[in-house]
Design an enzyme around this catalytic site. Structure first.
Site, PDB file in Angstrom:
ATOM      1  N   CYS A  42       0.847  -1.190   0.000  1.00 25.18           N
ATOM      2  CA  CYS A  42       0.000   0.000   0.000  1.00 25.18           C
ATOM      3  C   CYS A  42       0.890   1.251   0.000  1.00 25.18           C
ATOM      4  O   CYS A  42       1.999   1.237   0.538  1.00 25.18           O
ATOM      5  CB  CYS A  42      -0.907   0.001   1.229  1.00 25.18           C
ATOM      6  SG  CYS A  42      -2.052   1.403   1.265  1.00 25.18           S
ATOM      7  N   ASP A  44       0.466   3.738   1.712  1.00 23.98           N
ATOM      8  CA  ASP A  44       0.435   4.327   3.057  1.00 23.98           C
ATOM      9  C   ASP A  44       1.847   4.631   3.568  1.00 23.98           C
ATOM     10  O   ASP A  44       2.723   3.756   3.569  1.00 23.98           O
ATOM     11  CB  ASP A  44      -0.275   3.335   4.006  1.00 23.98           C
ATOM     12  CG  ASP A  44      -0.626   3.967   5.342  1.00 23.98           C
ATOM     13  OD1 ASP A  44       0.299   4.447   6.034  1.00 23.98           O
ATOM     14  OD2 ASP A  44      -1.819   3.995   5.686  1.00 23.98           O
ATOM     15  N   ARG A  46       3.054   4.898   6.338  1.00 24.28           N
ATOM     16  CA  ARG A  46       3.510   4.203   7.562  1.00 24.28           C
ATOM     17  C   ARG A  46       4.000   2.788   7.291  1.00 24.28           C
ATOM     18  O   ARG A  46       4.598   2.162   8.157  1.00 24.28           O
ATOM     19  CB  ARG A  46       2.361   4.163   8.585  1.00 24.28           C
ATOM     20  CG  ARG A  46       1.888   5.542   8.992  1.00 24.28           C
ATOM     21  CD  ARG A  46       0.536   5.481   9.676  1.00 24.28           C
ATOM     22  NE  ARG A  46      -0.517   5.044   8.748  1.00 24.28           N
ATOM     23  CZ  ARG A  46      -1.792   4.917   9.084  1.00 24.28           C
ATOM     24  NH1 ARG A  46      -2.190   5.178  10.305  1.00 24.28           N
ATOM     25  NH2 ARG A  46      -2.697   4.509   8.194  1.00 24.28           N
ATOM     26  N   HIS A  98      -2.113  -3.998   4.969  1.00 21.13           N
ATOM     27  CA  HIS A  98      -1.992  -3.595   6.374  1.00 21.13           C
ATOM     28  C   HIS A  98      -3.378  -3.411   6.973  1.00 21.13           C
ATOM     29  O   HIS A  98      -4.321  -3.011   6.291  1.00 21.13           O
ATOM     30  CB  HIS A  98      -1.133  -2.327   6.523  1.00 21.13           C
ATOM     31  CG  HIS A  98      -1.743  -1.099   5.937  1.00 21.13           C
ATOM     32  ND1 HIS A  98      -2.377  -0.136   6.703  1.00 21.13           N
ATOM     33  CD2 HIS A  98      -1.847  -0.674   4.656  1.00 21.13           C
ATOM     34  CE1 HIS A  98      -2.812   0.835   5.909  1.00 21.13           C
ATOM     35  NE2 HIS A  98      -2.518   0.538   4.663  1.00 21.13           N
ATOM     36  N   CYS A 101      -6.379  -0.267   6.740  1.00 19.01           N
ATOM     37  CA  CYS A 101      -6.050   0.409   5.469  1.00 19.01           C
ATOM     38  C   CYS A 101      -7.176   1.378   5.071  1.00 19.01           C
ATOM     39  O   CYS A 101      -8.346   0.991   4.982  1.00 19.01           O
ATOM     40  CB  CYS A 101      -5.841  -0.634   4.381  1.00 19.01           C
ATOM     41  SG  CYS A 101      -5.443   0.082   2.773  1.00 19.01           S
TER      42      CYS A 101
HETATM   43 CO    CO Z   1      -3.467   1.257   3.002  1.00 19.55          CO
END
Ligand code: CO
Length: 230
Positions: A42, A44, A46, A98, A101
């Site tokens: 992803c 993302d 993090r 994750h 999400c």
């Molecule tokens: Co995500």
């Protein structure tokens, strides 16, 4: 003032730190890359691919998009997979989702988010496919987390269906596709125990066992006669 000064400063410090331990690190790395793994994760911020599995530059080929989705119409992702498998000859493709999400969460809502909803339709399809299981989970967070897992499993399946992976397996190349999921709160990666390593691991309908040229033999005599006769 350069608005990215902090980043440039960090970069110099990072490069110097690495060179201090391994003076030839960057010059050696600049000559070639030979990663063993392709990571599809992803976007993302993090979920920091290399860092969370403790790999160095040059060890992980990476593709990231919203909610780690792989669909056979996405030329961007397919090109990454083709390059990784056929040129870099990676042995493992890892789909990493994750929990929590945002993309998966948005796909569960009946709210229009704009263009991204077209992308999220792929996750809505995963939801629809697994509706009985998902709707039986009362807790919303747990339901989201289960869809995050099912989404990873779906993408592992999707990758195994691509012509790229099917061809690699047909040619007896060593290639496995794995699914895992990351917990933001703990930093721990969980193996989802979904793993495809050969053509028989995929459903019959997706198995591309022969090249078209092996079975397609056009009758050239007829075609030539037909052409001359016109
Ligand atoms: Co995500």
């Amino acid at each position: 003032m350069n608005q990215l000064k902090r980043l440039y400063d960090n970069n110099v410090a990072w490069a110097e730190k690495i060179k201090k331990n391994k003076p030839n690190f960057f010059s050696d790395l600049s000559k070639q890359q030979s990663p063993e793994y392709l990571w599809i994760g992803c976007s993302d911020s993090r979920v920091v691919s290399e860092q969370l599995v403790g790999l160095q530059p040059g060890e992980l080929f990476v593709h990231r998009n919203i909610a780690n989705v792989v669909v056979p119409t996405d030329l961007n992702c397919l090109s990454v997979i083709q390059f990784a498998v056929e040129v870099l000859k990676v042995k493992h493709i890892i789909v990493c989702g994750h929990y929590g999400c945002g993309g998966v969460k948005a796909s569960m809502q009946s709210i229009e988010h704009g263009l991204i909803d077209n992308w999220l339709c792929h996750i809505k399809s995963v939801h629809q496919k697994n509706e009985d299981e998902l709707l039986a989970i009362d807790d919303e967070t747990k339901r989201l987390d289960r869809l995050c897992e099912l989404n990873v499993i779906e993408q592992v399946n999707n990758i195994s269906h691509t012509t790229i992976v099917q061809r690699a397996w047909r040619n007896h190349k060593e290639l496995s596709i794995h699914g895992c999921i990351y917990t933001l709160e703990t930093g721990i990666l969980k193996d989802l125990n979904v793993r495809f390593s050969e053509i028989n691991d995929t459903n019959d309908i997706y198995q591309l066992r022969k090249d078209k040229k092996e079975i397609y033999k056009p009758n050239l005599t007829i075609m030539e006669t037909d052409y001359e006769g016109r």
